[in-house]
Design a protein around this motif. Structure first.
Motif: not given
Length: 715
Positions: A9-14, A75-76, A79-82, A112-113
């Motif tokens: 639920k948190a990342t939806s990634y493998s 994700p946070l 977003g901050m790095i981008v 990346l986004c």
């Protein structure tokens, strides 16, 4: 399972994608740190703008890599790095214009986004970046911004250069966004499917009704166990996994007497070889109690390791139920034996008490009687009672297959004729007696006296079944049984040649409720004064002792047939070889047969047999239906009909009705009881063939071939 679910639920990634994103973000944070160091060295070149860039990179790129390490913050962090890198790039572009190297990084930032956020948010960032670059371009063209290098300044004031740069950058960024968004969506969808499947599988295993464990042979311990395994063994999962060996959960020896260690090794090696052994095993729980289990083994991947999955089912309740059923069956058998013994002893006591009463009474009278003539009468009565007692004893021995027999080679046709001649005089005049004796009947080896007694018993029963009028028919036939046969009492009759005697009557028949009991000792529907109920049981006992059997077939309201099967002697010459399938098909080609039979299973067998022999078969389940079919199409060569059927038309009346349409129609009759009893006297033709069920394939094809006039199909 909870950790997997929350992470999903948190990342939806493998897991692999998350690991890749962590590496990429750490790499970008490292680049940002290098830029910070580089800008500190070049602060005198660009002035105050460098200070702002350094602060942005430190706050948005370097510090999150240190303090936001958990996967939930990916994700946070992204977003901050981008934001930090893009802002730093815009500061560089505002200073250098087209000479800034930051343009090269924009496609990477868009990728990346697209990997971190949804497509709409990524396109929003793309639009904002494009507008910001367009605004900077307008400022350079109009002179609002200038480059410290005069040569670069000329490039920055050229509108065409900015249009080319902006178009190229927007096209590359847009393509990167579409590509990465599609890949990201595919990853998410497949990851959700994989996560759901993993969750379903884990739930299936965790809450399975059987204990499921995975055993590592090389390490000699369990590597996984479900909840049921904890309950079965009474150990915690932590102790089962990486704690206990198979030997610690098994007694020294199994119920078979073999050592548990050697037997377990044999089963495990079988599973390693690709087999799926299933076996009974006795385990020990935490309290030292033995548990009866059924185990199935399967090798588990990866096959570079020796991992065996074991499904362990507790079968204690199953064994208890089986033992209970066996006890009930034993009690039932004992009860049935007691009931039989009680029935026997009751019947014997009744009959012998009557005989003893006669003997005792006559002896007492004899003591007081002076008249010689009366004394002789009393003695004679005692002798007769004693002889009846001997007959009763012999009947009981016959039922138990213990009567002494004196077999001789005889022809049953001769025995039937002799019995009919002297026994027929005792039959009332209202009963018509007929015989249908097969010529060239096979010889048998039986006790002629007992066989005659058995036949007489059946004749007298037939007489009693027809108190007013009727017909008694005695038939003989040669029967060949090709396969092992079970009679109605589940007694086996070995394949071979048999001679059959059938005694039929046209009485009221026997009710189906008592049909299965008529061979029981002392069972009788007659008054107690008319018989002991041992007659038919004696017949059955004699037939069993003679390696044959007795059968009964009855139709209420029509009649009853008793059939005695005697093993025939071996033939003096080999039988005529059967005709080939080719000759059968050729001789029967195009011949049409109409079958009338009310039993669906019998009808199917007859139809299949005749069709395989090459005949064209039409089936009817009653005489009335057969007549309708014949009236619509009278071109049949033969009528094969059961004698007793539901409806208005029985077999005999059906034949008469169809011959009124086609006088040349051939007919073969079938019946479960003596065909002679219902066919003769109904105005039918002498050439009509009569078959008695069960009908052997050979006899059926021969009868059909004879009736139609084709060459006989089988011997």
């Amino acid at each position: 399972m909870q950790n997997i679910n929350s992470l999903d639920k948190a990342t939806s990634y493998s897991q692999g994608v998350r690991k890749t994103l962590r590496v990429v973000l750490d790499f970008l944070s490292a680049i940002a740190a290098l830029l910070v160091v580089q800008n500190l060295v070049r602060d005198g070149q660009f002035g105050a703008s460098i200070v702002a860039t350094i602060l942005l990179l430190v706050v948005l790129c370097v510090l999150p890599a240190v303090f936001l390490r958990r996967d939930i913050y990916l994700p946070l962090r992204g977003g901050m790095i981008v934001t930090g890198l893009v802002t730093a790039n815009f500061i560089g572009i505002a200073n250098l214009g087209l000479g800034a190297a930051g343009f090269v990084g924009f496609p990477f930032y868009m990728a990346l986004c697209a990997a971190l956020f949804n497509r709409k948010l990524t396109l929003f960032f793309f639009a904002v970046f494009s507008c910001a670059i367009a605004a900077i371009a307008a400022l350079f063209i109009q002179g609002g911004l200038s480059s410290p290098d005069p040569r670069i300044g000329e490039w920055n004031q050229n509108t065409t250069n900015w249009v080319i740069m902006l178009a190229s950058l927007m096209a590359s960024n847009f393509l990167v966004i579409i590509l990465v968004s599609n890949l990201s969506r595919y990853w998410k969808e497949t990851d959700n499917v994989a996560a759901n499947q993993a969750l379903q599988f884990e739930t299936l295993v965790e809450y399975a009704p059987d204990a499921i464990v995975i055993y590592d042979i090389d390490k000699n311990h369990f590597t996984s166990a479900n909840t049921r395994a904890e309950e079965l063994f009474g150990h915690s999962r932590e102790k089962l996994v990486n704690g206990l060996s198979l030997a610690e959960l098994s007694p020294e020896r199994q119920p078979s007497g073999e050592l548990s260690a050697s037997l377990a090794r044999k089963h495990l090696e079988a599973a390693l070889d690709g087999e799926f052994p299933i076996f009974h095993w006795r385990h020990l729980n935490a309290e030292g109690n033995e548990i009866d289990c059924e185990i199935s083994l399967t090798r588990m991947p990866p096959f570079s390791q020796k991992l065996i999955r074991a499904n362990i089912a507790d079968i204690a309740n199953r064994l208890a139920d089986q033992k209970h059923r066996e006890e009930l069956q034993s009690q039932l058998s004992a009860s049935q034996r007691l009931e039989t013994i009680g029935q026997l002893t009751g019947g014997v006591a009744h009959d012998f008490n009557n005989l003893l009463a006669v003997t005792l009474g006559n002896l007492e009278l004899l003591l007081e009687e002076a008249d010689e003539e009366r004394r002789v009468e009393y003695v004679t009565s005692c002798i007769n009672a004693t002889l009846r007692g001997a007959d009763l004893t012999r009947s009981m021995l016959s039922y138990a297959r213990r009567a002494p027999l004196h077999p001789e080679v005889i022809n049953l046709n001769k025995l039937v004729l002799e019995t009919k001649n002297w026994a027929g005089r005792t039959l009332p005049s209202h009963i018509q007696v007929e015989t249908s004796l097969l010529a060239q009947l096979w010889d048998v080896e039986v006790d002629p006296g007992v066989a005659e007694s058995a036949l007489l018993n059946l004749i007298l029963n037939a007489r009693d079944a027809m108190p007013d009028h009727g017909k008694l028919t005695i038939e003989t036939a040669n029967i060949r049984i090709d396969e092992s046969y079970q009679d109605s009492r589940n007694e086996a009759l070995e394949p071979g040649r048999y001679v059959m005697i059938a005694v039929s009557d046209t009485g009221e028949g026997i009710n189906s409720e008592i049909l299965d009991k008529i061979f029981d000792p002392f069972f009788s529907t007659k008054p107690s004064s008319e018989g002991s109920g041992l007659g038919l049981s004696m017949v059955l006992g004699f037939m069993r002792q003679s390696e044959g059997t007795a059968q009964v077939y009855s139709e209420p309201g029509v009649g009853t047939t008793f059939k005695l099967y005697f093993p025939a002697l071996s033939p003096a010459r080999p039988p005529k070889p059967e005709g080939s399938a080719a000759s059968e098909s050729t001789s029967s080609q195009g011949k049409r047969i109409l079958i009338a039979e009310d039993e669906d299973e019998v009808l199917t067998v007859l139809k299949t047999t005749l069709e395989k022999a090459g005949y064209l078969v039409t089936r009817a389940s009653s005489g009335d239906e057969a007549k309708e079919l014949f009236e619509a199409d009278p071109g049949f060569d033969l009528l094969l009909t059961d004698i007793v059927m539901p409806g208005q038309l029985k077999g005999t009346s059906l034949a008469t009705a169809l011959r009124a349409i086609n006088n040349d129609l051939s007919v073969v009759f079938m019946s479960g009881y003596a065909a002679e009893a219902t066919v003769h006297g109904n105005g039918l033709r002498p050439e009509d063939i009569r078959l008695m069920k069960p009908i052997m394939r050979r006899d059926l094809l021969a009868a059909v071939a004879t009736a139609i006039g084709t060459p006989e199909k089988t011997a």
